[in-house]
Design a protein around this motif. Sequence first.
Motif, PDB file in Angstrom:
ATOM      1  N   ASN A 119      15.324  35.769  52.796  1.00 28.85           N
ATOM      2  CA  ASN A 119      16.237  35.832  51.661  1.00 28.85           C
ATOM      3  C   ASN A 119      16.735  34.424  51.314  1.00 28.85           C
ATOM      4  O   ASN A 119      17.937  34.182  51.185  1.00 28.85           O
ATOM      5  CB  ASN A 119      17.409  36.772  51.944  1.00 28.85           C
ATOM      6  N   ALA A 120      15.798  33.495  51.197  1.00 28.50           N
ATOM      7  CA  ALA A 120      16.146  32.098  50.962  1.00 28.50           C
ATOM      8  C   ALA A 120      15.321  31.531  49.814  1.00 28.50           C
ATOM      9  O   ALA A 120      14.236  32.022  49.506  1.00 28.50           O
ATOM     10  CB  ALA A 120      15.899  31.287  52.227  1.00 28.50           C
ATOM     11  N   GLU A 121      15.876  30.516  49.209  1.00 30.38           N
ATOM     12  CA  GLU A 121      15.124  29.766  48.212  1.00 30.38           C
ATOM     13  C   GLU A 121      15.566  28.311  48.263  1.00 30.38           C
ATOM     14  O   GLU A 121      16.677  28.005  48.679  1.00 30.38           O
ATOM     15  CB  GLU A 121      15.273  30.349  46.819  1.00 30.38           C
ATOM     16  N   VAL A 122      14.668  27.432  47.842  1.00 26.29           N
ATOM     17  CA  VAL A 122      14.944  26.002  47.836  1.00 26.29           C
ATOM     18  C   VAL A 122      14.289  25.404  46.597  1.00 26.29           C
ATOM     19  O   VAL A 122      13.235  25.858  46.164  1.00 26.29           O
ATOM     20  CB  VAL A 122      14.433  25.328  49.136  1.00 26.29           C
ATOM     21  N   GLY A 123      14.932  24.406  46.052  1.00 31.82           N
ATOM     22  CA  GLY A 123      14.370  23.714  44.899  1.00 31.82           C
ATOM     23  C   GLY A 123      13.650  22.453  45.313  1.00 31.82           C
ATOM     24  O   GLY A 123      13.980  21.839  46.331  1.00 31.82           O
ATOM     25  N   ILE A 124      12.662  22.091  44.511  1.00 34.15           N
ATOM     26  CA  ILE A 124      11.977  20.810  44.689  1.00 34.15           C
ATOM     27  C   ILE A 124      11.772  20.182  43.317  1.00 34.15           C
ATOM     28  O   ILE A 124      11.708  20.885  42.310  1.00 34.15           O
ATOM     29  CB  ILE A 124      10.619  20.921  45.420  1.00 34.15           C
ATOM     30  N   THR A 125      11.660  18.873  43.308  1.00 39.25           N
ATOM     31  CA  THR A 125      11.235  18.141  42.118  1.00 39.25           C
ATOM     32  C   THR A 125       9.943  17.430  42.479  1.00 39.25           C
ATOM     33  O   THR A 125       9.908  16.654  43.442  1.00 39.25           O
ATOM     34  CB  THR A 125      12.291  17.098  41.691  1.00 39.25           C
ATOM     35  N   VAL A 126       8.896  17.722  41.735  1.00 35.50           N
ATOM     36  CA  VAL A 126       7.613  17.066  41.961  1.00 35.50           C
ATOM     37  C   VAL A 126       7.627  15.778  41.137  1.00 35.50           C
ATOM     38  O   VAL A 126       7.673  15.821  39.916  1.00 35.50           O
ATOM     39  CB  VAL A 126       6.427  17.975  41.581  1.00 35.50           C
TER      40      VAL A 126
ATOM     41  N   ALA B 200      15.544  19.565  46.655  1.00 31.31           N
ATOM     42  CA  ALA B 200      16.738  19.578  45.815  1.00 31.31           C
ATOM     43  C   ALA B 200      17.991  19.345  46.653  1.00 31.31           C
ATOM     44  O   ALA B 200      18.146  19.923  47.727  1.00 31.31           O
ATOM     45  CB  ALA B 200      16.852  20.910  45.072  1.00 31.31           C
ATOM     46  N   GLY B 201      18.865  18.485  46.163  1.00 33.31           N
ATOM     47  CA  GLY B 201      20.123  18.227  46.837  1.00 33.31           C
ATOM     48  C   GLY B 201      20.012  17.394  48.100  1.00 33.31           C
ATOM     49  O   GLY B 201      20.977  17.263  48.840  1.00 33.31           O
ATOM     50  N   GLU B 202      18.842  16.847  48.373  1.00 32.36           N
ATOM     51  CA  GLU B 202      18.644  16.051  49.583  1.00 32.36           C
ATOM     52  C   GLU B 202      17.986  14.719  49.228  1.00 32.36           C
ATOM     53  O   GLU B 202      17.372  14.582  48.177  1.00 32.36           O
ATOM     54  CB  GLU B 202      17.749  16.791  50.582  1.00 32.36           C
ATOM     55  N   GLU B 203      18.123  13.782  50.135  1.00 28.18           N
ATOM     56  CA  GLU B 203      17.464  12.492  49.944  1.00 28.18           C
ATOM     57  C   GLU B 203      16.013  12.520  50.404  1.00 28.18           C
ATOM     58  O   GLU B 203      15.215  11.687  50.006  1.00 28.18           O
ATOM     59  CB  GLU B 203      18.222  11.399  50.700  1.00 28.18           C
ATOM     60  N   ASN B 204      15.668  13.470  51.269  1.00 27.00           N
ATOM     61  CA  ASN B 204      14.327  13.496  51.836  1.00 27.00           C
ATOM     62  C   ASN B 204      13.261  13.721  50.779  1.00 27.00           C
ATOM     63  O   ASN B 204      13.397  14.561  49.890  1.00 27.00           O
ATOM     64  CB  ASN B 204      14.213  14.577  52.907  1.00 27.00           C
TER      65      ASN B 204
END
Length: 163
Positions: A73-80, A94-98
């Motif tokens: 029940n999780a989701e995460v965003g990414i920017t390519v 998303a929301g991280e420096e990594n």
Amino acid sequence: MSRKCDYDTVDAAIRKRVEECMNNLTKFQINRPAHEVFEAFVDPAKIGNFWFSSSSARWEEGKNFTLIYDIYNAEVGITVHEIEVNKRIFFQWAGEENTVTITLKELDEATTIIEVNEEGFQENDPALVQKMVDNKEGWVYVLCCLKGYLEHGIHTLREGLVR
């Protein structure tokens, strides 16, 4: 002769090595052409066979995506940020420096070396060592699931991780 382990010294040595790198590199050989490995990541119909349950759309350079993991029940965003078709994918959580760079090196028409390099770990983070160990474990697991899916058609491994 018995050797006593000084955990403070071991932790300091690990921390020193990590501070020099501040990244986690994981490599695997996948016995499939690079274009199949690439498509497994960018095609929302395929990513669910080894990693997240689904992706909101096909990965494209300069766009944001949501990766969904139904079982947790999780989701995460990414920017390519960058894509080199069949060669390289560079994205940021998303929301991280990594950031993560996935590099594909085709050895021949049936064999690809995949390298996943995650960078951005903070050297002053008191939980740095544990975060890097967890990160490495995660990428090894993802790539094992990818290998099982692409080489043997197994698409149920991703649901086996228990923490």
